[in-house]
Design an enzyme around this catalytic site. Sequence first.
Site, mmCIF file in Angstrom:
data_model
loop_
_atom_site.group_PDB
_atom_site.id
_atom_site.type_symbol
_atom_site.label_atom_id
_atom_site.label_comp_id
_atom_site.label_asym_id
_atom_site.label_seq_id
_atom_site.Cartn_x
_atom_site.Cartn_y
_atom_site.Cartn_z
ATOM 1 N N ALA A 65 0.869 -1.185 0.000
ATOM 2 C CA ALA A 65 0.000 0.000 0.000
ATOM 3 C C ALA A 65 0.899 1.226 0.000
ATOM 4 C CB ALA A 65 -0.881 -0.023 1.240
ATOM 5 N N GLY A 109 0.763 -5.049 0.892
ATOM 6 C CA GLY A 109 -0.411 -5.149 0.025
ATOM 7 C C GLY A 109 -0.095 -5.773 -1.329
ATOM 8 N N GLU A 112 -0.287 -9.362 -0.711
ATOM 9 C CA GLU A 112 -1.708 -9.670 -0.462
ATOM 10 C C GLU A 112 -2.504 -9.667 -1.764
ATOM 11 O OE1 GLU A 112 -1.729 -6.540 2.515
ATOM 12 O OE2 GLU A 112 -2.509 -7.959 3.966
ATOM 13 N N GLU A 132 4.784 -5.072 7.192
ATOM 14 C CA GLU A 132 4.011 -4.011 7.857
ATOM 15 C C GLU A 132 4.468 -3.769 9.293
ATOM 16 O OE1 GLU A 132 2.720 -6.454 6.016
ATOM 17 O OE2 GLU A 132 1.096 -5.702 4.754
HETATM 18 N N1 CAA Z 1 4.628 3.299 -0.531
HETATM 19 C C1 CAA Z 1 5.054 4.463 -1.041
HETATM 20 N N2 CAA Z 1 6.212 4.617 -1.693
HETATM 21 C C2 CAA Z 1 7.008 3.540 -1.808
HETATM 22 C C3 CAA Z 1 6.648 2.287 -1.289
HETATM 23 C C4 CAA Z 1 5.393 2.179 -0.622
HETATM 24 N N3 CAA Z 1 4.935 1.012 -0.134
HETATM 25 N N4 CAA Z 1 7.642 1.407 -1.544
HETATM 26 C C5 CAA Z 1 8.591 2.087 -2.204
HETATM 27 N N5 CAA Z 1 8.209 3.384 -2.375
HETATM 28 C C6 CAA Z 1 8.945 4.458 -3.036
HETATM 29 C C7 CAA Z 1 10.106 4.947 -2.183
HETATM 30 O O1 CAA Z 1 9.658 5.870 -1.216
HETATM 31 C C8 CAA Z 1 10.985 5.566 -3.240
HETATM 32 O O2 CAA Z 1 10.465 6.810 -3.594
HETATM 33 P P1 CAA Z 1 11.441 8.108 -3.674
HETATM 34 O O3 CAA Z 1 12.408 7.777 -4.777
HETATM 35 O O4 CAA Z 1 10.507 9.212 -4.005
HETATM 36 O O5 CAA Z 1 12.121 8.210 -2.361
HETATM 37 C C9 CAA Z 1 10.787 4.638 -4.438
HETATM 38 O O6 CAA Z 1 9.564 3.954 -4.210
HETATM 39 C C10 CAA Z 1 11.888 3.594 -4.571
HETATM 40 O O7 CAA Z 1 11.988 2.912 -3.340
HETATM 41 P P2 CAA Z 1 13.367 2.730 -2.544
HETATM 42 O O8 CAA Z 1 14.280 3.866 -2.812
HETATM 43 O O9 CAA Z 1 13.018 2.461 -1.113
HETATM 44 O O10 CAA Z 1 13.914 1.429 -3.272
HETATM 45 P P3 CAA Z 1 14.893 0.315 -2.666
HETATM 46 O O11 CAA Z 1 15.268 -0.556 -3.813
HETATM 47 O O12 CAA Z 1 15.984 0.947 -1.876
HETATM 48 O O13 CAA Z 1 14.003 -0.517 -1.616
HETATM 49 C C11 CAA Z 1 12.015 -1.689 -0.917
HETATM 50 C C12 CAA Z 1 12.937 -1.279 -2.085
HETATM 51 C C13 CAA Z 1 12.762 -2.665 0.005
HETATM 52 C C14 CAA Z 1 10.800 -2.378 -1.504
HETATM 53 C C15 CAA Z 1 11.617 -0.429 -0.098
HETATM 54 O O14 CAA Z 1 11.121 0.539 -1.012
HETATM 55 C C16 CAA Z 1 10.539 -0.679 0.908
HETATM 56 O O15 CAA Z 1 10.828 -1.193 1.981
HETATM 57 N N6 CAA Z 1 9.274 -0.283 0.623
HETATM 58 C C17 CAA Z 1 8.179 -0.382 1.532
HETATM 59 C C18 CAA Z 1 7.668 -1.817 1.676
HETATM 60 C C19 CAA Z 1 6.573 -1.886 2.708
HETATM 61 O O16 CAA Z 1 6.733 -1.583 3.850
HETATM 62 N N7 CAA Z 1 5.356 -2.330 2.253
HETATM 63 C C20 CAA Z 1 4.204 -2.453 3.108
HETATM 64 C C21 CAA Z 1 3.337 -1.243 2.977
HETATM 65 S S1 CAA Z 1 2.000 -1.221 4.150
HETATM 66 C C22 CAA Z 1 0.808 -2.210 3.483
HETATM 67 O O17 CAA Z 1 0.954 -2.745 2.388
HETATM 68 C C23 CAA Z 1 -0.444 -2.348 4.292
HETATM 69 C C24 CAA Z 1 -1.365 -3.409 3.838
HETATM 70 O O18 CAA Z 1 -1.281 -4.529 4.256
HETATM 71 C C25 CAA Z 1 -2.427 -3.109 2.898
#
Ligand code: CAA
Length: 258
Positions: A65, A109, A112, A132
């Site tokens: 998400a 998500g 999921e 999460e």
């Molecule tokens: N939401 C918003 N933006 C996101 C995102 C997310 N889930 N995942 C990545 N991005 C964005 C980053 O903020 C970044 O944007 P900027 O360049 O503007 O800073 C861009 O995508 C590239 O990401 P990274 O620079 O972080 O890329 P990376 O290769 O270094 O890392 C990653 C990749 C490990 C996937 C890391 O991006 C990450 O940990 N993302 C979040 C994953 C996460 O926590 N997901 C769960 C979300 S909560 C959820 O999903 C609730 C539910 O159950 C419904």
Amino acid sequence: MPYEMILTETQGRVGLIRLNRPQALNALCDQLMTELGQALRDYDADPAIAAIVVTGSEKAFAAGADIKEMKDRTFPAVYLNDFIGERWETVLEIRKPVIAAVAGFALGGGCELAMMCDLIIAADTAKFGQPEINLGIIPGAGGSQRLTRAIGKSKAMEMILTGRMMDAAEAERSNLVCRVVPAADLIAEAVKIGEKIASLSAPSVAMAKEAVNAAFESTLTEGVRTERRLFLSLFATEDQKEGMAAFAEKRKPAFRNR
Ligand code: CAA
């Protein structure tokens, strides 16, 4: 409707939906989920389409998400707007088989969403996780339930409690995905599954999907009863007569979806 965050194309009788928000690793914001839902519904209603493939990019199926979009939302807002409600669950209403083709990250998500599809085929680059807990929340789109049913309690507990990711080989070993293929072949292999499905009798495909889903949503007794009813009802179709006659006559069946 013109889409901004997904791309759609058809390959034969397979409808392909590509999540396309590369700058955010396909984070599933409201607009993307609305567009995905619309495209799924359109393919489901299109008689030229027999199966649907949902995929992302090489780097990410979807990284979850959209954290930036949801970070300031309040409890009344998420509750009253039914965040993770209908918009997220459209895929569950689709009658045609939906195949998730996952390369790169399928997190939160994203994992999921893949698990809501009927089956997951993975590239060797795929990484699955429910991270999460690192954000001070828990999975909210069915992850704690579907991951546990797919891979069992101990592994699901470890992944959800620690945020550990699982690579493609482990996902295959753990029965989260049906198959792992080289990343370069992912779409072709997913479409091939869709094409095989398209060559079969649509009523039996729809009932097969319904029967397998009953295994997730009912007791064994109820599930077996559902299967029995669906199985027997297929004897009312012309395709059952054709399929069995073709076998006996040593020829290919010509299914007419009735
Ligand atoms: N939401 C918003 N933006 C996101 C995102 C997310 N889930 N995942 C990545 N991005 C964005 C980053 O903020 C970044 O944007 P900027 O360049 O503007 O800073 C861009 O995508 C590239 O990401 P990274 O620079 O972080 O890329 P990376 O290769 O270094 O890392 C990653 C990749 C490990 C996937 C890391 O991006 C990450 O940990 N993302 C979040 C994953 C996460 O926590 N997901 C769960 C979300 S909560 C959820 O999903 C609730 C539910 O159950 C419904």
